[in-house]
Design a protein around this motif. Structure first.
Motif, PDB file in Angstrom:
ATOM      1  N   VAL A   9      53.021  25.599  28.091  1.00 62.26           N
ATOM      2  CA  VAL A   9      53.000  26.904  27.416  1.00 62.26           C
ATOM      3  C   VAL A   9      51.596  27.497  27.421  1.00 62.26           C
ATOM      4  CG1 VAL A   9      53.283  28.064  25.188  1.00 62.26           C
ATOM      5  CG2 VAL A   9      55.011  26.427  25.976  1.00 62.26           C
ATOM      6  N   LEU A  10      50.607  26.681  27.094  1.00 57.16           N
ATOM      7  CA  LEU A  10      49.232  27.172  27.068  1.00 57.16           C
ATOM      8  C   LEU A  10      48.741  27.526  28.464  1.00 57.16           C
ATOM      9  CD1 LEU A  10      47.735  24.714  24.422  1.00 57.16           C
ATOM     10  CD2 LEU A  10      48.145  27.172  24.139  1.00 57.16           C
ATOM     11  N   ARG A  11      49.193  26.784  29.466  1.00 62.95           N
ATOM     12  CA  ARG A  11      48.820  27.129  30.837  1.00 62.95           C
ATOM     13  C   ARG A  11      49.427  28.469  31.241  1.00 62.95           C
ATOM     14  NH1 ARG A  11      44.841  27.096  34.327  1.00 62.95           N
ATOM     15  NH2 ARG A  11      45.540  27.122  36.486  1.00 62.95           N
ATOM     16  N   ILE A  12      50.644  28.744  30.792  1.00 58.53           N
ATOM     17  CA  ILE A  12      51.264  30.047  31.042  1.00 58.53           C
ATOM     18  C   ILE A  12      50.438  31.157  30.407  1.00 58.53           C
ATOM     19  CG2 ILE A  12      53.264  31.488  30.508  1.00 58.53           C
ATOM     20  CD1 ILE A  12      54.997  28.966  30.858  1.00 58.53           C
ATOM     21  N   VAL A  13      49.983  30.932  29.180  1.00 57.60           N
ATOM     22  CA  VAL A  13      49.144  31.931  28.496  1.00 57.60           C
ATOM     23  C   VAL A  13      47.848  32.154  29.276  1.00 57.60           C
ATOM     24  CG1 VAL A  13      47.868  32.459  26.381  1.00 57.60           C
ATOM     25  CG2 VAL A  13      50.141  31.408  26.242  1.00 57.60           C
ATOM     26  N   GLN A  14      47.243  31.072  29.777  1.00 57.28           N
ATOM     27  CA  GLN A  14      46.054  31.221  30.608  1.00 57.28           C
ATOM     28  C   GLN A  14      46.359  32.063  31.850  1.00 57.28           C
ATOM     29  OE1 GLN A  14      44.474  27.259  31.519  1.00 57.28           O
ATOM     30  NE2 GLN A  14      42.665  27.794  30.325  1.00 57.28           N
ATOM     31  N   GLY A  15      47.501  31.833  32.464  1.00 62.93           N
ATOM     32  CA  GLY A  15      47.885  32.593  33.642  1.00 62.93           C
ATOM     33  C   GLY A  15      48.051  34.078  33.336  1.00 62.93           C
ATOM     34  N   LEU A  16      48.699  34.388  32.217  1.00 53.68           N
ATOM     35  CA  LEU A  16      48.850  35.784  31.812  1.00 53.68           C
ATOM     36  C   LEU A  16      47.484  36.445  31.627  1.00 53.68           C
ATOM     37  CD1 LEU A  16      51.721  35.389  29.183  1.00 53.68           C
ATOM     38  CD2 LEU A  16      51.914  36.482  31.424  1.00 53.68           C
ATOM     39  N   ALA A  17      46.560  35.697  31.012  1.00 51.79           N
ATOM     40  CA  ALA A  17      45.239  36.252  30.714  1.00 51.79           C
ATOM     41  C   ALA A  17      44.441  36.519  31.983  1.00 51.79           C
ATOM     42  CB  ALA A  17      44.472  35.299  29.792  1.00 51.79           C
ATOM     43  N   VAL A  18      44.418  35.558  32.906  1.00 50.83           N
ATOM     44  CA  VAL A  18      43.618  35.759  34.115  1.00 50.83           C
ATOM     45  C   VAL A  18      44.277  36.799  35.025  1.00 50.83           C
ATOM     46  CG1 VAL A  18      44.577  34.034  35.729  1.00 50.83           C
ATOM     47  CG2 VAL A  18      42.120  34.474  35.691  1.00 50.83           C
ATOM     48  N   GLY A  19      45.596  36.908  34.971  1.00 45.81           N
ATOM     49  CA  GLY A  19      46.280  37.963  35.718  1.00 45.81           C
ATOM     50  C   GLY A  19      45.907  39.336  35.212  1.00 45.81           C
ATOM     51  N   ALA A  20      45.680  39.442  33.910  1.00 48.39           N
ATOM     52  CA  ALA A  20      45.284  40.715  33.320  1.00 48.39           C
ATOM     53  C   ALA A  20      43.805  41.008  33.544  1.00 48.39           C
ATOM     54  CB  ALA A  20      45.576  40.696  31.815  1.00 48.39           C
ATOM     55  N   GLN A  21      42.986  39.964  33.596  1.00 49.07           N
ATOM     56  CA  GLN A  21      41.535  40.134  33.636  1.00 49.07           C
ATOM     57  C   GLN A  21      41.022  40.692  34.938  1.00 49.07           C
ATOM     58  OE1 GLN A  21      37.930  39.012  35.471  1.00 49.07           O
ATOM     59  NE2 GLN A  21      39.662  37.620  35.685  1.00 49.07           N
ATOM     60  N   TRP A  22      41.511  40.188  36.085  1.00 51.31           N
ATOM     61  CA  TRP A  22      40.865  40.522  37.348  1.00 51.31           C
ATOM     62  C   TRP A  22      40.826  42.025  37.612  1.00 51.31           C
ATOM     63  CZ3 TRP A  22      42.411  42.829  41.972  1.00 51.31           C
ATOM     64  CH2 TRP A  22      41.467  42.759  42.994  1.00 51.31           C
ATOM     65  N   GLY A  23      41.960  42.682  37.432  1.00 52.34           N
ATOM     66  CA  GLY A  23      42.002  44.114  37.694  1.00 52.34           C
ATOM     67  C   GLY A  23      41.070  44.894  36.791  1.00 52.34           C
ATOM     68  N   GLY A  24      41.008  44.508  35.517  1.00 54.52           N
ATOM     69  CA  GLY A  24      40.129  45.225  34.585  1.00 54.52           C
ATOM     70  C   GLY A  24      38.670  45.058  34.941  1.00 54.52           C
ATOM     71  N   ALA A  25      38.239  43.826  35.197  1.00 51.36           N
ATOM     72  CA  ALA A  25      36.836  43.577  35.539  1.00 51.36           C
ATOM     73  C   ALA A  25      36.483  44.225  36.867  1.00 51.36           C
ATOM     74  CB  ALA A  25      36.583  42.070  35.593  1.00 51.36           C
ATOM     75  N   MET A  26      37.367  44.111  37.858  1.00 54.49           N
ATOM     76  CA  MET A  26      37.101  44.675  39.172  1.00 54.49           C
ATOM     77  C   MET A  26      36.954  46.196  39.099  1.00 54.49           C
ATOM     78  SD  MET A  26      38.904  46.452  41.737  1.00 54.49           S
ATOM     79  CE  MET A  26      40.634  46.024  41.592  1.00 54.49           C
ATOM     80  N   LEU A  27      37.828  46.849  38.346  1.00 55.68           N
ATOM     81  CA  LEU A  27      37.761  48.307  38.267  1.00 55.68           C
ATOM     82  C   LEU A  27      36.598  48.782  37.412  1.00 55.68           C
ATOM     83  CD1 LEU A  27      41.546  49.233  38.041  1.00 55.68           C
ATOM     84  CD2 LEU A  27      40.024  49.345  40.014  1.00 55.68           C
ATOM     85  N   MET A  28      36.226  48.013  36.389  1.00 52.99           N
ATOM     86  CA  MET A  28      35.044  48.381  35.622  1.00 52.99           C
ATOM     87  C   MET A  28      33.816  48.435  36.528  1.00 52.99           C
ATOM     88  SD  MET A  28      35.777  48.920  32.350  1.00 52.99           S
ATOM     89  CE  MET A  28      34.262  48.652  31.422  1.00 52.99           C
ATOM     90  N   ALA A  29      33.752  47.509  37.482  1.00 55.26           N
ATOM     91  CA  ALA A  29      32.599  47.469  38.390  1.00 55.26           C
ATOM     92  C   ALA A  29      32.712  48.524  39.491  1.00 55.26           C
ATOM     93  CB  ALA A  29      32.469  46.079  39.001  1.00 55.26           C
ATOM     94  N   THR A  30      33.844  48.579  40.187  1.00 60.51           N
ATOM     95  CA  THR A  30      33.946  49.473  41.345  1.00 60.51           C
ATOM     96  C   THR A  30      34.015  50.938  40.943  1.00 60.51           C
ATOM     97  OG1 THR A  30      36.366  49.189  41.409  1.00 60.51           O
ATOM     98  CG2 THR A  30      35.039  47.717  42.783  1.00 60.51           C
ATOM     99  N   GLU A  31      34.632  51.246  39.787  1.00 57.55           N
ATOM    100  CA  GLU A  31      34.727  52.650  39.387  1.00 57.55           C
ATOM    101  C   GLU A  31      33.434  53.173  38.774  1.00 57.55           C
ATOM    102  OE1 GLU A  31      39.558  53.071  38.788  1.00 57.55           O
ATOM    103  OE2 GLU A  31      38.275  53.151  37.018  1.00 57.55           O
ATOM    104  N   TYR A  32      32.491  52.298  38.492  1.00 59.35           N
ATOM    105  CA  TYR A  32      31.162  52.707  38.071  1.00 59.35           C
ATOM    106  C   TYR A  32      30.176  52.707  39.242  1.00 59.35           C
ATOM    107  CZ  TYR A  32      31.156  53.114  32.949  1.00 59.35           C
ATOM    108  OH  TYR A  32      31.318  53.543  31.665  1.00 59.35           O
ATOM    109  N   ALA A  33      30.588  52.210  40.404  1.00 64.04           N
ATOM    110  CA  ALA A  33      29.661  51.982  41.515  1.00 64.04           C
ATOM    111  C   ALA A  33      29.097  53.289  42.053  1.00 64.04           C
ATOM    112  CB  ALA A  33      30.370  51.229  42.634  1.00 64.04           C
ATOM    113  N   PRO A  34      27.811  53.312  42.442  1.00 60.20           N
ATOM    114  CA  PRO A  34      27.239  54.496  43.081  1.00 60.20           C
ATOM    115  C   PRO A  34      27.756  54.647  44.502  1.00 60.20           C
ATOM    116  CG  PRO A  34      25.644  52.717  43.063  1.00 60.20           C
ATOM    117  CD  PRO A  34      26.826  52.233  42.276  1.00 60.20           C
ATOM    118  N   GLU A  35      27.537  55.812  45.081  1.00 61.70           N
ATOM    119  CA  GLU A  35      28.014  56.101  46.423  1.00 61.70           C
ATOM    120  C   GLU A  35      27.434  55.114  47.430  1.00 61.70           C
ATOM    121  OE1 GLU A  35      28.050  59.903  49.522  1.00 61.70           O
ATOM    122  OE2 GLU A  35      27.359  60.128  47.453  1.00 61.70           O
ATOM    123  N   GLY A  36      28.311  54.583  48.257  1.00 61.28           N
ATOM    124  CA  GLY A  36      27.876  53.686  49.320  1.00 61.28           C
ATOM    125  C   GLY A  36      27.684  52.247  48.911  1.00 61.28           C
TER     126      GLY A  36
END
Length: 481
Positions: free
Chosen positions: A130-157
């Motif tokens: 059960v706890l491993r499932i919760v970890q999976g839900l969390a990391v599945g949610a995390q990657w997109g948020g962290a990735m977009l926080m970085a790329t959508e703030y990125a300067p041109e080029g």
């Protein structure tokens, strides 16, 4: 038509440089601590969880059970990606990232405190799953948020380079997880490590809660999401005014469903993204968990020495990942991405031939070269996936593509490795598994490249983000070059 809209390439940010760097570093830190929490489970599964939670007369059966539990977390990752992606495309990137970090921190601490099978019987493996499932839900949610926080703030080029800061969270997580286990084993050792020392790295993982607080209070939502929100609100206002009544409002509500948009028109792109990356996730988890089990249990190599090799090899990714990402900003994402996939295809057999010698030096060589090819793919991957989808569906689409690859590749890889070794009696079966996934990756990349060329021709040879100088293109980010 399964093609992103014309605005699929993120617009360059006008955010001041200091704030960009703060957000990028916060996103990278979020990725690092999240992956640390996730990876310590994989290391523990290879070393102790089989005996502690799945007692059996057969060591292989115990390891298979532990790796099956490890894989369960991957099955939950697409669900976490879909839920957080849908809400993140509607409510914002930051709230979902904070929620993912908090969930991961609490689940990891709970695993560290969970009594073993000898104490509470069958409840122990059930709660662990059960706890491993919760970890999976969390990391599945995390990657997109962290990735977009970085790329959508990125300067041109520099979108590839900024996205790679989040990708660095993986080697940071691997290194710190390995260091944590090396220290725990050194401080406790022997029976004490097997009994309780392995729990120390899980307790340290709760520090992720402090980072969640910091992001919640000190980091702003991405400017591109705010711009997309304003544009959508203005569009809905105009349409409602033109049509009048609730009918227009209902139509706008339908357009506001990112998941429906992905399932209705872009599911093929999601599967191509997943197919292109499955070989990377599979090979990566074979290296950090499967090889650890194989070398210590089958080849009788010393556990601490193998962990040290894994640690040193992971350190090389700190230079290679951003270098590959920066190069993709200049020449396009897909040429760099494809080069890594070709390398994994060619190196799959030599890697295991070197490992099978039981020489630590040759183990280091085999895994180091593999790590180089993984880094070449992993560097541009965040920017590539972000550029496949428009802003209003990007969290959902990119997360789903990434997590599909995690299930097909990473989640099953350690389990299948043990199974293939038992059935075939040779490590070449594992090499064959990697090679099949590499062929699938190259096929997916070829289709994405063809779509990019068709799109470039449709707009007169110019990509949506401007081709020259490495600016991203919609649908494969410069892959037509």
């Amino acid at each position: 038509m399964d093609m992103p809209a014309a605005s699929a390439s993120p617009a360059p940010s006008t955010t001041p440089g200091g704030n960009r760097r703060k957000v990028a570093l916060a996103a990278a830190a979020a990725s690092a601590v999240e992956w640390y929490d996730y990876f310590i489970f994989g290391i523990a599964a290879a070393l102790v969880l089989g005996d502690e939670f799945f007692p059996s007369s057969s060591p292989v059966a115990g390891v298979l059970a532990a790796f099956a539990t490890f894989a369960v977390g991957f099955l939950a990752r697409p669900i976490g990606g879909v839920i957080a992606g849908h809400l993140g495309d509607k409510r914002g990137r930051k709230p979902m990232l904070v929620l993912a970090l908090t969930t991961m921190g609490l689940a990891t601490l709970a695993i560290g405190l969970l009594p073993s099978y000898g104490t509470i019987g069958l409840a122990a493996p059930v709660l662990l799953v059960v706890l491993r499932i919760v970890q999976g839900l969390a990391v599945g949610a995390q990657w997109g948020g962290a990735m977009l926080m970085a790329t959508e703030y990125a300067p041109e080029g520099k979108r590839g380079l900024y996205g790679s800061l989040v990708q660095l969270g993986v080697p940071i997580g691997v290194v710190t997880a390995n260091v944590a286990f090396l220290l725990a084993e050194g401080l406790t050792g022997g029976d004490a490590f097997t009994s309780w020392g392995w729990r120390i790295p899980f307790a340290v993982g709760v520090l992720v809660l402090g980072l969640a607080w910091y992001i919640h209070h000190r980091v702003e939502e991405t400017p591109e999401f705010r711009a997309a929100e304003r544009e959508l609100a203005e569009r809905e206002r105009r349409e409602k005014g033109a049509a009048g009544g609730d009918e227009a409002g209902e139509g706008a509500g339908e357009r506001r469903s990112p998941l429906r948009a992905i399932l209705g028109g872009h599911l093929g792109t999601v599967f191509l993204a997943g197919g292109s990356f499955a070989v990377n996730t599979a090979t990566f988890y074979i290296l950090i968990t499967g090889v650890l089990d194989y070398t210590t249990r089958e080849l009788d190599m010393e556990r601490g020495s193998v962990l040290m090799v894994s640690l040193l090899v992971s350190l090389t990714q700190f230079a290679l990942i951003p270098a590959a990402a920066a190069f993709s900003d200049r020449v396009g994402r897909l040429p760099v991405y494809a080069a890594g996939a070709v390398g994994l295809l060619v190196w799959a057999v030599p890697m295991f031939l070197l490992i099978d010698t039981t020489s630590l030096w040759l183990l280091a060589v085999g895994t180091f070269v593999t790590s180089c090819f993984l880094s070449i793919m992993y560097g541009p991957q965040a920017a590539l996936f972000a550029e496949l989808f428009t802003a209003e569906m990007r969290y959902t689409g990119a997360s789903l593509g990434y997590q599909i690859s995690a299930v097909v590749g990473g989640g099953l890889a350690p389990f299948l490795m043990v199974l293939l070794l038992e059935v075939s009696g040779t490590s070449m079966a594992v090499s064959g598994y990697i090679m099949v996934l590499a062929v699938i990756a190259l096929g997916s990349i070829a289709v994405l490249a063809r779509r990019a060329r068709e799109r470039a021709r449709a707009v007169g040879g110019e990509g949506e983000g401007g081709g020259g100088g490495g600016e991203p293109r919609a649908e494969a980010a410069g892959g037509a070059r």
